[in-house]
Design an enzyme around this catalytic site. Structure first.
Site, mmCIF file in Angstrom:
data_model
loop_
_atom_site.group_PDB
_atom_site.id
_atom_site.type_symbol
_atom_site.label_atom_id
_atom_site.label_comp_id
_atom_site.label_asym_id
_atom_site.label_seq_id
_atom_site.Cartn_x
_atom_site.Cartn_y
_atom_site.Cartn_z
ATOM 1 N N HIS A 59 0.827 -1.220 0.000
ATOM 2 C CA HIS A 59 0.000 0.000 0.000
ATOM 3 C C HIS A 59 0.860 1.270 0.000
ATOM 4 O O HIS A 59 0.551 2.248 0.675
ATOM 5 C CB HIS A 59 -0.951 0.039 1.203
ATOM 6 C CG HIS A 59 -1.967 -1.058 1.226
ATOM 7 N ND1 HIS A 59 -3.257 -0.890 0.789
ATOM 8 C CD2 HIS A 59 -1.881 -2.348 1.614
ATOM 9 C CE1 HIS A 59 -3.921 -2.029 0.930
ATOM 10 N NE2 HIS A 59 -3.113 -2.926 1.421
ATOM 11 N N ASN A 137 -10.465 -2.999 2.547
ATOM 12 C CA ASN A 137 -10.258 -2.885 1.099
ATOM 13 C C ASN A 137 -11.596 -2.727 0.393
ATOM 14 O O ASN A 137 -12.649 -2.670 1.024
ATOM 15 C CB ASN A 137 -9.427 -4.064 0.567
ATOM 16 C CG ASN A 137 -10.201 -5.368 0.495
ATOM 17 O OD1 ASN A 137 -11.437 -5.393 0.461
ATOM 18 N ND2 ASN A 137 -9.501 -6.480 0.472
HETATM 19 C C1 HEM Z 1 -2.174 -11.027 7.674
HETATM 20 C C2 HEM Z 1 -2.458 -10.276 6.660
HETATM 21 C C3 HEM Z 1 -1.935 -8.893 6.503
HETATM 22 C C4 HEM Z 1 -0.778 -8.349 6.939
HETATM 23 C C5 HEM Z 1 0.334 -9.030 7.713
HETATM 24 C C6 HEM Z 1 -0.775 -6.969 6.519
HETATM 25 C C7 HEM Z 1 0.267 -6.103 6.712
HETATM 26 C C8 HEM Z 1 0.292 -4.804 6.290
HETATM 27 C C9 HEM Z 1 1.406 -3.912 6.445
HETATM 28 C C10 HEM Z 1 2.736 -4.281 7.065
HETATM 29 C C11 HEM Z 1 1.040 -2.717 5.945
HETATM 30 C C12 HEM Z 1 1.870 -1.444 5.897
HETATM 31 C C13 HEM Z 1 1.450 -0.558 7.031
HETATM 32 C C14 HEM Z 1 2.290 0.664 7.169
HETATM 33 O O1 HEM Z 1 3.441 0.685 6.729
HETATM 34 O O2 HEM Z 1 1.792 1.651 7.763
HETATM 35 C C15 HEM Z 1 -0.306 -2.836 5.488
HETATM 36 C C16 HEM Z 1 -1.028 -1.831 4.963
HETATM 37 C C17 HEM Z 1 -2.357 -1.954 4.670
HETATM 38 N N1 HEM Z 1 -3.113 -3.099 4.714
HETATM 39 FE FE1 HEM Z 1 -2.532 -4.888 5.300
HETATM 40 N N2 HEM Z 1 -1.941 -6.691 5.874
HETATM 41 C C18 HEM Z 1 -2.668 -7.850 5.850
HETATM 42 C C19 HEM Z 1 -3.889 -8.018 5.304
HETATM 43 C C20 HEM Z 1 -4.677 -7.017 4.893
HETATM 44 C C21 HEM Z 1 -6.048 -7.142 4.550
HETATM 45 C C22 HEM Z 1 -6.869 -8.426 4.610
HETATM 46 C C23 HEM Z 1 -6.472 -5.897 4.220
HETATM 47 C C24 HEM Z 1 -7.813 -5.464 3.794
HETATM 48 C C25 HEM Z 1 -8.874 -5.805 4.424
HETATM 49 C C26 HEM Z 1 -5.378 -4.984 4.380
HETATM 50 C C27 HEM Z 1 -5.441 -3.627 4.188
HETATM 51 C C28 HEM Z 1 -4.384 -2.778 4.327
HETATM 52 C C29 HEM Z 1 -4.451 -1.363 4.054
HETATM 53 C C30 HEM Z 1 -5.672 -0.589 3.628
HETATM 54 C C31 HEM Z 1 -3.182 -0.856 4.263
HETATM 55 C C32 HEM Z 1 -2.732 0.581 4.047
HETATM 56 C C33 HEM Z 1 -2.942 1.395 5.274
HETATM 57 C C34 HEM Z 1 -2.565 2.819 4.970
HETATM 58 O O3 HEM Z 1 -3.232 3.423 4.118
HETATM 59 O O4 HEM Z 1 -1.596 3.322 5.558
HETATM 60 N N3 HEM Z 1 -4.299 -5.693 4.786
HETATM 61 N N4 HEM Z 1 -0.732 -4.123 5.695
#
Ligand code: HEM
Length: 496
Positions: A59, A137
């Site tokens: 992201h 999402n």
């Molecule tokens: C175990 C599964 C997942 C892991 C380990 C994970 C991990 C991460 C990590 C490390 C980031 C970066 C955060 C940052 O640097 O601030 C991120 C961002 C994000 N993830 Fe996940 N994620 C997972 C599943 C999901 C799922 C299922 C969704 C949606 C429902 C999702 C939606 C997002 C969104 C929207 C962001 C961006 C947040 C922002 O705008 O700063 N992720 N995720």
């Protein structure tokens, strides 16, 4: 007439020293050599050298806007209090400031916003009880159901570690060994995989949470954001035309709409289930590769979000904002969803690395002004200010008979479900990897189905034959016609 030059503030260094020459460095004579004791020059260049922080591991490209959430006071036809004691929902018209970050997942910080990719939909509510984040999402489901597979799914989707190109063969190699991904792939390769822009897409929390009321009773809940601008997507051909000339069309669209005073809105809806395993369902309610069918679990409206203010600095408000699935307020709690628990570790872990250990002191991340932050945490890189320590700065521990902080009363006690069982590493029982993907395939409009087949076969055509055959087999399990049409598009046998 006054010269605008007169009213401009004087340029200074970060030490507050006025700068009288910002055009030339200090040199011996006009041709040099340069001197090194020039503090202003050193500060300016060395700060520039450090302007970037690591981009998000996923992201990385996103856009932020601010606004407010107005509660209806009800959840569907019932008072909100029946399900949750979270204060932001209780009164009709009650407003809570929000910040939202929309994003793509796979591309880097400057990549195309017209890519076929899930879109992130992350909302930070700044409530009187502290922050609450819903990090979701636009597709309602996800590729995997266990957090331990997240690095693998992302490695497969990100560029090849050698050629640094996104390779269909790597993507479908992984997916063909991951049957639970079929539902998400069916959404992703349909027009929903490229929303027209951020304003015209919906959002979902995807993972399952609990709502908890004043009696300590919990229900399972899923959150959904319904766009009030109408849902619109792009075909691959339309997206290709956009990204030929513009990589940031969705950010531009949102920014300009807010500048024009056309404030986009999303209605928050929830789906609710009693808090048990629901043996009557053919899927596990905590499986994030599944939707909860709307006919059995209707959407109940909760309030309206309006985005009405643009950011003033991309770095401070976009790069440094930090969302997390563990950022909950009283009345909203975790479920046992295995993805949710894994995510909850990952977000704040990466933010301590990406932004720094004191990321929660930054204005964009800390709770709103009327929320007192009282902790005994201190130190670490870039610490500034001290949290409230109860009036005596010497007492940075608890308990103390002298002064300091005390624990909240019982009304803030967390939800305490009873859990017992064998510790193990095992898949869930009701996997049912194909039926919702098949249903989705059948429910699409004809043109959407045609687009899905076209998009899948375009990429699968670039994959090894054995991977094509494996994918066709999975699609045939979802729906016979689905498998047949992909096989026809690839010119291979459906029953290979
Ligand atoms: C175990 C599964 C997942 C892991 C380990 C994970 C991990 C991460 C990590 C490390 C980031 C970066 C955060 C940052 O640097 O601030 C991120 C961002 C994000 N993830 Fe996940 N994620 C997972 C599943 C999901 C799922 C299922 C969704 C949606 C429902 C999702 C939606 C997002 C969104 C929207 C962001 C961006 C947040 C922002 O705008 O700063 N992720 N995720």
């Amino acid at each position: 007439m006054s010269d605008p030059q007169d009213s401009k503030p004087i340029l200074t260094t970060r030490q507050g020293h006025p700068v009288h020459n910002n055009q030339q460095q200090r040199t011996v004579g006009s041709r040099g050599p340069a001197t090194l004791e020039n503090y202003h020059f050193l500060e300016k260049i060395s700060h520039f050298d450090r302007e970037r922080i690591p981009e998000r591991v996923v992201h990385a490209r996103g856009f932020v806007a601010h606004g407010e959430f107005a509660a209806y006071g009800t959840i569907g036809d019932e008072p909100a209090a029946k399900y949750t004691r979270a204060k932001l929902f209780q009164t009709r018209g009650k407003k809570t400031p929000v910040t939202i970050r929309f994003s793509t997942v796979i591309g880097g910080r400057d990549s195309s916003e017209a890519a076929r990719d899930p879109r992130g939909f992350a909302v930070k509510f700044r409530t009187e009880d502290g922050n609450w984040d819903v990090v979701g999402n636009n597709l309602q489901v996800f590729f995997i159901r266990d957090a331990i597979k997240f690095p693998d799914v992302i490695h497969a989707l990100k560029p090849d570690p050698v050629t640094f190109r996104q390779e269909p063969n790597r993507i479908f190699d992984f997916m063909s060994n991951t049957p639970e991904s079929m539902h998400m792939l069916t959404w992703l390769f349909s027009p929903y995989g490229i929303p027209k822009n951020y304003r015209t897409m919906r959002g979902s929390g995807v993972n399952t949470y609990r709502l908890v009321n004043v009696h300590g009773e919990g229900v399972l809940v899923k959150f959904h954001w319904m766009t009030q601008q109408g849902e619109h997507n792009l075909t691959q051909a339309e997206a290709d035309a956009i990204q030929a000339t513009e990589l940031g069309h969705a950010s531009k669209d949102l920014y300009e709409a807010i500048e024009r005073g056309e404030y986009p809105q999303w209605e928050l809806n929830v789906q609710i289930m009693s808090d048990d395993e629901h043996p009557e369902l053919d899927f596990d309610p905590l499986d994030d590769t599944k939707i909860w069918p709307e006919e059995r679990f209707p959407y109940l409206s909760v309030g309206m979000m309006t985005l009405n203010r643009n950011i003033t600095d991309h770095h401070n408000e976009n790069e440094q904002i930090a969302f997390g699935t563990g950022v909950l307020v009283d009345g909203i709690d975790f479920s046992d969803d295995k993805m949710l628990i894994g995510r909850t570790f990952s977000y704040s872990d990466t933010q301590r690395y990406r932004v720094g250990p004191n990321y929660l002191q930054l204005p964009v991340n800390r709770p709103r002004e009327d929320v007192q932050v009282s902790t005994n945490q201190g130190g670490g890189q870039m610490s500034y200010g001290v949290d409230n320590r109860g009036g005596n700065p010497h007492i940075n521990f608890e308990p103390s008979s002298v002064a300091g902080l005390q624990e909240a009363d019982e009304s803030y006690r967390e939800y305490r479900p009873f859990v017992s069982g064998q510790v193990m590493k095992a898949p869930i029982e009701r996997q049912n990897n194909y039926s919702q993907a098949g249903r989705r395939f059948r429910e699409m409009a004809d043109w959407e189905r045609d687009d899905l087949i076209l998009n899948l076969t375009t990429l699968l055509a670039r994959c090894d034959k054995h991977i094509q055959e494996k994918m066709v087999w999975h699609f045939s399990q979802c729906d016979e016609n689905y498998g047949r049409r992909v096989a026809e598009g690839l010119g291979i046998a459906a029953n290979a």
